[in-house]
Write an enzyme that holds these catalytic residues in place. Structure first.
Site, PDB file in Angstrom:
ATOM      1  N   ASP A 305       0.820  -1.205   0.000  1.00 20.51           N
ATOM      2  CA  ASP A 305       0.000   0.000   0.000  1.00 20.51           C
ATOM      3  C   ASP A 305       0.860   1.263   0.000  1.00 20.51           C
ATOM      4  O   ASP A 305       1.937   1.302   0.596  1.00 20.51           O
ATOM      5  CB  ASP A 305      -0.903  -0.019   1.237  1.00 20.51           C
ATOM      6  CG  ASP A 305      -1.779   1.213   1.345  1.00 20.51           C
ATOM      7  OD1 ASP A 305      -2.652   1.388   0.485  1.00 20.51           O
ATOM      8  OD2 ASP A 305      -1.583   1.995   2.295  1.00 20.51           O
ATOM      9  N   GLU A 356       0.699  -0.290  -5.091  1.00 18.79           N
ATOM     10  CA  GLU A 356      -0.218   0.822  -5.326  1.00 18.79           C
ATOM     11  C   GLU A 356       0.651   2.078  -5.385  1.00 18.79           C
ATOM     12  O   GLU A 356       1.169   2.524  -4.360  1.00 18.79           O
ATOM     13  CB  GLU A 356      -1.246   0.941  -4.205  1.00 18.79           C
ATOM     14  CG  GLU A 356      -2.253   2.050  -4.455  1.00 18.79           C
ATOM     15  CD  GLU A 356      -2.782   2.713  -3.200  1.00 18.79           C
ATOM     16  OE1 GLU A 356      -3.814   3.387  -3.278  1.00 18.79           O
ATOM     17  OE2 GLU A 356      -2.143   2.570  -2.135  1.00 18.79           O
TER      18      GLU A 356
END
Length: 648
Positions: A305, A356
């Protein structure tokens, strides 16, 4: 592992140098003969005590400091399975704080934060066939279609309790299998104290959140997924952690897991604390966590993330400290991510690593030796933003903004991309994907079907957030289950059927993934038809006969006798039409087979004509085509999927 053993000393030294990737075997709690040994890293603490239900949370179990490593330890026969515990830390400034065990595998139910003494039972796994296939396959040349899930809000019990992984095993797996997805990706499953953070503000990097059930239940869930040919990914957060005082921040009263620079230590945007990714002990901690999830739970891949927050010093709001060159590159973060990927790939080559990441300044995927971070895939955030802007737009203005839809063709081979419509796009007032679409309810469904077809036929792997598959109108709420009642409406039910059919087509058609990552996988037919606002392109497999014609009509105007350039003479059969009645459209039958006309169309010598529905998308497959002319005077044709040779 006894304190004075050679193995212990080696493990301790590797932890200090950032090379112990199984640090949970050194720190945390371990049973040795008739005692439990507890260890915690708090190098600048004045004193640490083990406190818990087994000693009435008092100071009767002081721990001893190993000065060379900053690790405190104590051995005691008092605890039993299920007991709760914490470490009482007299910090460098003299304050005494109850702190969690960073290496605990289990925590008490919220709102409590104590670690639980828990032994994960041994498991005889039955997923060897699945894991063997993954080791042998090349992920880039295989279909990859991900169903993203927030575990506690997919479905809930009538009293509002979230489904445990035991419940999800019985309902989520059959659902995902029926809809034709290849993988499930869970938003973070690690322990976190606040559901509102969706799991992105972690406390327990080795612990499955007690909110989701037991480690044994998760292991059984993953095994059942593998037995049903479904892979499992999890989100993981190495950039920042929960700010709560009883968790990781300033563990011993000084910067321990975080940066010493207070500007770099604080993440203002998310109200969290940033890991010092250049500190060796933190590298040992985080890489051990990633490997733990891969090995303990047979996880098939990890999505890292917020990679941009790790790579760039100026990513956060407010002041920032330049690096030694005066720039914004976080070199510690860059080299940590390279190290993470190299360690995981060395140990588990088949594990899929995803990032991401929203910038274009750093090469994310590819070989580390070439200067990239070494990820397998990068979420294509630019594609997602452009596509959503386009489909939200009144079709009157789309011809003047066609580049939003076609710009990705310019850079689609720069990285190995995942095309993601994720949870981030359907929260905080952004509206659901269905609600974003232009027009009345019928046109919203038509646009949604069109957009999903574009995603599925565009080069790149796929991801869709739960609820979007049936066109949920309300945006996602982390504390409520999906709007399953929507499926009582025929339009939502048909939308769900459409998504399932499209997913199956994606898996079956090799042209949509066999040449992934190669320019040859796609040939643009016409990306300049602004007046009609229709986009046409070809997706190709390895064999000449394996290709599909994709036609996207982005306006609410039906196009009759619409011309499409094709590479070979012959006939083309419509195999997919988003406006069929079974999907919620109005068409009751497919277009007739199209016969080529020997008339140039851009780079093609032939063209076909067909009807393209209002806001509709078509996929055509060659039926009987002439692939080439041989010197012998015979032509090779494709007929009904079989190659035949006949006189010219």
């Amino acid at each position: 592992m006894k304190s004075k053993s050679k193995d212990f000393l080696e493990a301790e030294q590797r932890f200090l140098t950032g090379e112990n990737f199984y640090a949970q075997h050194l720190l945390g709690v371990h049973k040795e003969e008739d005692v439990f040994i507890f260890r915690v890293w708090a190098p600048n603490a004045r004193q640490v005590w083990l406190v818990g239900t087994f000693n009435n949370w008092d100071d009767s179990l002081p721990m001893t400091l190993r000065k060379e490593s900053g690790i405190w330890e104590v051995a005691t026969p008092l605890p039993a399975e299920g007991d709760m515990y914490k470490f009482k830390v007299r910090q460098a400034d003299g304050r005494e704080i109850l702190k969690i065990d960073p290496f605990a595998v289990r925590f008490e139910d919220r709102p409590g934060t104590a670690a639980v003494l828990h032994t994960v039972p041994e498991k005889k796994w039955k997923d060897g066939l699945w894991r063997g296939r993954q080791r042998r396959s090349k992920t880039l040349q295989r279909p990859l279609n991900i169903y993203e899930v927030h575990a506690s809000s997919w479905k809930q019990h009538e009293d509002g309790r979230p489904y445990s992984f035991g419940d999800l095993k019985e309902e989520l797996i059959p659902y995902v299998k029926e809809l034709g997805y290849t993988h499930i990706e869970f938003m973070p499953l690690m322990e976190h104290p606040l559901g509102m953070s969706w799991g992105y503000q972690l406390t327990g990097y080795f612990a499955l959140s007690s909110y989701y059930g037991t480690p044994a239940e998760l292991r059984d869930f993953v095994e059942e997924c593998h037995l049903n040919n479904i892979g499992v990914f999890v989100d993981w957060v190495p950039g920042h952690f929960c700010i709560n005082d009883d968790t990781l921040p300033y563990y011993d009263g000084t910067p321990t897991f975080e940066y010493a620079d207070p500007i770099r230590a604080k993440n203002n945007r998310w109200g969290t604390i940033c890991f010092d990714l250049g500190k060796p002990q933190v590298q040992s901690f985080l890489i051990s966590s990633a490997l733990f999830w891969i090995e303990m739970y047979h996880i098939d891949g990890i999505r890292v993330d917020a990679v941009s927050s790790v790579l760039y010093l100026d990513y956060d709001e407010g002041p920032w400290t330049p690096n030694h060159e005066g720039g914004n590159r976080n070199y510690e973060g860059f080299y940590f991510l390279q190290k993470l990927n190299s360690v995981i790939k060395l140990a588990h080559p088949a594990t899929i690593m995803m990032a991401e990441e929203s910038s274009s300044e750093t090469k994310i995927t590819g070989l580390i030796e070439s200067g990239s971070l070494g990820f397998d895939y990068k979420w294509n955030m630019g594609w997602m933003n452009d596509v959503l802007r386009f489909y939200e737009m009144d079709p009157y203005f789309r011809k003047d903004n066609f580049r939003l839809l076609t710009f990705s063709f310019m850079y689609m081979m720069n990285e190995n991309y995942i095309l993601a419509f994720s949870h981030d796009e359907v929260v905080h007032g952004k509206k659901s994907l269905m609600h974003k679409m232009w027009g009345d309810r019928y046109k919203q469904f038509a646009n949604l079907r069109n957009m999903y077809t574009y995603m599925m036929t565009h080069p790149g792997k796929k991801l869709l957030f739960m609820g979007s598959e049936f066109g949920q109108f309300l945006e996602w709420k982390y504390d409520e289950q999906l709007e399953w009642m929507n499926l009582e409406d025929e339009k939502n039910l048909k939308m769900q059927h459409f998504t399932s059919t499209l997913n199956q087509l994606y898996k079956e058609e090799r042209a949509l993934w066999e040449l992934e990552g190669q320019q040859e996988t796609i040939e643009i037919i016409d990306a300049d038809n602004l007046d009609d606002t229709v986009l046409t392109f070809i997706r190709k497999g390895k064999a000449k006969k394996d290709f599909l014609i994709v036609v996207l009509n982005l306006t609410p105007v039906e196009r009759h006798d619409f011309s499409i350039g094709v590479p070979y003479a012959g006939t083309y059969q419509e195999i997919f039409n988003t406006e069929m009645e079974e999907f919620g459209g109005t068409w009751t039958r497919h277009n007739d087979t199209s016969q080529t006309i020997e008339k140039p169309f851009k780079q093609f010598d032939y063209q076909i004509q067909t009807i393209v529905p209002s806001l509709g998308a078509l996929i055509l497959r060659p039926e009987k085509i002439q692939l080439r002319v041989k010197k012998s005077g015979k032509a090779t044709t494709l007929k009904g999927g079989k190659v035949e040779t006949s006189p010219k």
